[in-house]
Design a protein around this motif. Structure first.
Motif, mmCIF file in Angstrom:
data_model
loop_
_atom_site.group_PDB
_atom_site.id
_atom_site.type_symbol
_atom_site.label_atom_id
_atom_site.label_comp_id
_atom_site.label_asym_id
_atom_site.label_seq_id
_atom_site.Cartn_x
_atom_site.Cartn_y
_atom_site.Cartn_z
ATOM 1 N N ASP A 88 0.865 -1.180 0.000
ATOM 2 C CA ASP A 88 0.000 0.000 0.000
ATOM 3 C C ASP A 88 0.901 1.229 0.000
ATOM 4 N N ALA A 89 1.052 1.845 -1.160
ATOM 5 C CA ALA A 89 1.912 3.022 -1.283
ATOM 6 C C ALA A 89 1.400 4.135 -0.375
ATOM 7 N N PRO A 90 2.305 4.805 0.338
ATOM 8 C CA PRO A 90 1.867 5.906 1.201
ATOM 9 C C PRO A 90 1.109 6.974 0.401
ATOM 10 N N GLY A 91 0.121 7.568 1.042
ATOM 11 C CA GLY A 91 -0.672 8.608 0.387
ATOM 12 C C GLY A 91 -1.869 8.032 -0.332
ATOM 13 N N ARG A 92 -2.563 8.908 -1.017
ATOM 14 C CA ARG A 92 -3.744 8.507 -1.792
ATOM 15 C C ARG A 92 -3.289 7.824 -3.070
ATOM 16 N N ASP A 93 -3.833 6.631 -3.349
ATOM 17 C CA ASP A 93 -3.441 5.889 -4.537
ATOM 18 C C ASP A 93 -3.755 6.666 -5.810
ATOM 19 N N SER A 94 -2.740 6.815 -6.645
ATOM 20 C CA SER A 94 -2.891 7.451 -7.946
ATOM 21 C C SER A 94 -1.970 6.743 -8.918
ATOM 22 N N ASN A 95 -2.553 6.079 -9.916
ATOM 23 C CA ASN A 95 -1.734 5.341 -10.874
ATOM 24 C C ASN A 95 -1.400 6.152 -12.120
ATOM 25 N N LYS A 96 -1.392 7.460 -11.990
ATOM 26 C CA LYS A 96 -0.972 8.309 -13.104
ATOM 27 C C LYS A 96 0.536 8.147 -13.276
ATOM 28 N N CYS A 97 0.973 8.057 -14.516
ATOM 29 C CA CYS A 97 2.410 7.910 -14.763
ATOM 30 C C CYS A 97 3.164 9.175 -14.363
ATOM 31 N N SER A 98 2.512 10.300 -14.479
ATOM 32 C CA SER A 98 3.143 11.563 -14.092
ATOM 33 C C SER A 98 2.466 12.066 -12.825
ATOM 34 N N GLY A 99 3.192 12.081 -11.732
ATOM 35 C CA GLY A 99 2.651 12.580 -10.480
ATOM 36 C C GLY A 99 1.929 11.547 -9.642
ATOM 37 N N HIS A 106 5.264 4.221 -7.948
ATOM 38 C CA HIS A 106 6.679 3.908 -7.693
ATOM 39 C C HIS A 106 6.939 3.669 -6.199
ATOM 40 N N ASN A 107 5.986 4.061 -5.349
ATOM 41 C CA ASN A 107 6.118 3.826 -3.908
ATOM 42 C C ASN A 107 5.551 2.478 -3.471
ATOM 43 N N GLU A 108 5.036 1.717 -4.422
ATOM 44 C CA GLU A 108 4.620 0.342 -4.169
ATOM 45 C C GLU A 108 5.753 -0.532 -4.687
ATOM 46 N N TYR A 109 6.298 -1.408 -3.828
ATOM 47 C CA TYR A 109 7.454 -2.185 -4.258
ATOM 48 C C TYR A 109 7.554 -3.519 -3.544
ATOM 49 N N LEU A 110 8.346 -4.373 -4.140
ATOM 50 C CA LEU A 110 8.649 -5.703 -3.622
ATOM 51 C C LEU A 110 10.160 -5.798 -3.510
ATOM 52 N N THR A 111 10.657 -6.280 -2.376
ATOM 53 C CA THR A 111 12.095 -6.446 -2.208
ATOM 54 C C THR A 111 12.428 -7.930 -2.259
ATOM 55 N N ILE A 112 13.378 -8.281 -3.136
ATOM 56 C CA ILE A 112 13.831 -9.658 -3.302
ATOM 57 C C ILE A 112 15.293 -9.701 -2.883
ATOM 58 N N LYS A 113 15.633 -10.685 -2.037
ATOM 59 C CA LYS A 113 16.986 -10.769 -1.503
ATOM 60 C C LYS A 113 17.626 -12.113 -1.826
ATOM 61 N N ASP A 136 16.127 1.211 -14.746
ATOM 62 C CA ASP A 136 16.678 0.134 -13.928
ATOM 63 C C ASP A 136 18.131 0.446 -13.609
ATOM 64 N N SER A 137 18.559 0.068 -12.407
ATOM 65 C CA SER A 137 19.923 0.364 -11.998
ATOM 66 C C SER A 137 20.446 -0.714 -11.059
ATOM 67 N N ASP A 138 21.487 -1.424 -11.507
ATOM 68 C CA ASP A 138 22.130 -2.391 -10.624
ATOM 69 C C ASP A 138 22.835 -1.664 -9.490
ATOM 70 N N ALA A 139 23.383 -0.495 -9.758
ATOM 71 C CA ALA A 139 24.087 0.274 -8.731
ATOM 72 C C ALA A 139 23.138 0.705 -7.620
ATOM 73 N N LYS A 140 21.895 1.015 -7.971
ATOM 74 C CA LYS A 140 20.909 1.446 -6.971
ATOM 75 C C LYS A 140 19.977 0.306 -6.558
ATOM 76 N N ASN A 141 20.238 -0.905 -7.084
ATOM 77 C CA ASN A 141 19.438 -2.100 -6.751
ATOM 78 C C ASN A 141 17.946 -1.894 -7.001
ATOM 79 N N VAL A 142 17.602 -1.362 -8.171
ATOM 80 C CA VAL A 142 16.194 -1.105 -8.460
ATOM 81 C C VAL A 142 15.853 -1.525 -9.894
ATOM 82 N N VAL A 143 14.659 -2.092 -10.037
ATOM 83 C CA VAL A 143 14.082 -2.432 -11.334
ATOM 84 C C VAL A 143 12.664 -1.879 -11.320
ATOM 85 N N TYR A 144 12.254 -1.258 -12.419
ATOM 86 C CA TYR A 144 10.900 -0.708 -12.534
ATOM 87 C C TYR A 144 10.050 -1.613 -13.415
#
Length: 167
Positions: free
Chosen positions: A44-55, A59-66, A112-120
């Motif tokens: 549940d991304a913080p704030g009011r859910d908005s799936n607009k690509c701009s604004g 991006h605050n909804e995520y899954l961490t894989i280790k 996507d960035s291996d240096a920042k450990n993130v994939v979109y």
């Protein structure tokens, strides 16, 4: 007395099986032979859910894989993540996780960035339901690497929208 107990246990087991009352094991109780596991999910991304690509805030909804291996590097290419409704994300590019390293799979669009450990996901729609869902994580050959079901009421006691699975 031992013989009587053994017969009683066997009879009970047979009766349970005959009635179809075998206990079911919750999906998250199973352990799979995979170095990669779901560390946690911000369902549940913080704030009011908005799936607009701009604004929006997908991006605050995520899954961490280790990578929980102490020695093996693991490439995420070919791994797949799904939810209960069948929404799917496949890792199409190489992302090598060193032992103990992790990657964050974020909603929305980004680089996507291996240096920042993130994939979109390159998709601005939310994937995880805010009330309940199941997260499936599959190896490249289709074998299950990890799975977790959650409900907001049962698994997110502090109500912050984040659940930890494997520490």
């Amino acid at each position: 007395m031992r013989i009587r107990y053994a017969l009683t246990a066997a009879a009970t087991t047979a009766a349970v099986a005959a009635l179809g009352l075998a206990a079911t094991v919750p999906a998250q109780a199973a352990e799979y032979s995979s170095a990669l596991k779901i560390k946690g999910v911000q369902y549940d991304a913080p704030g009011r859910d908005s799936n607009k690509c701009s604004g929006g805030n997908t991006h605050n909804e995520y899954l961490t894989i280790k990578n929980y291996s102490k020695t093996a590097k693991v490439n995420l290419k070919g791994y797949t993540v799904k939810d209960a409704a069948g929404n799917t994300f496949a890792f199409k590019n190489s992302h090598v996780l060193e032992p103990g390293d992790y990657i964050t799979l974020r909603g929305g669009r980004g680089t996507d960035s291996d240096a920042k450990n993130v994939v979109y996901r390159q998709n601005c729609n939310f994937i995880w339901n805010n009330d309940k869902d199941t997260i499936y994580f599959y190896k490249p050959g289709g074998a299950r690497a990890d799975v977790h079901s959650y409900t907001k009421r049962s698994n997110d006691r502090d109500g912050n929208g984040y659940i930890t699975y494997h520490g």
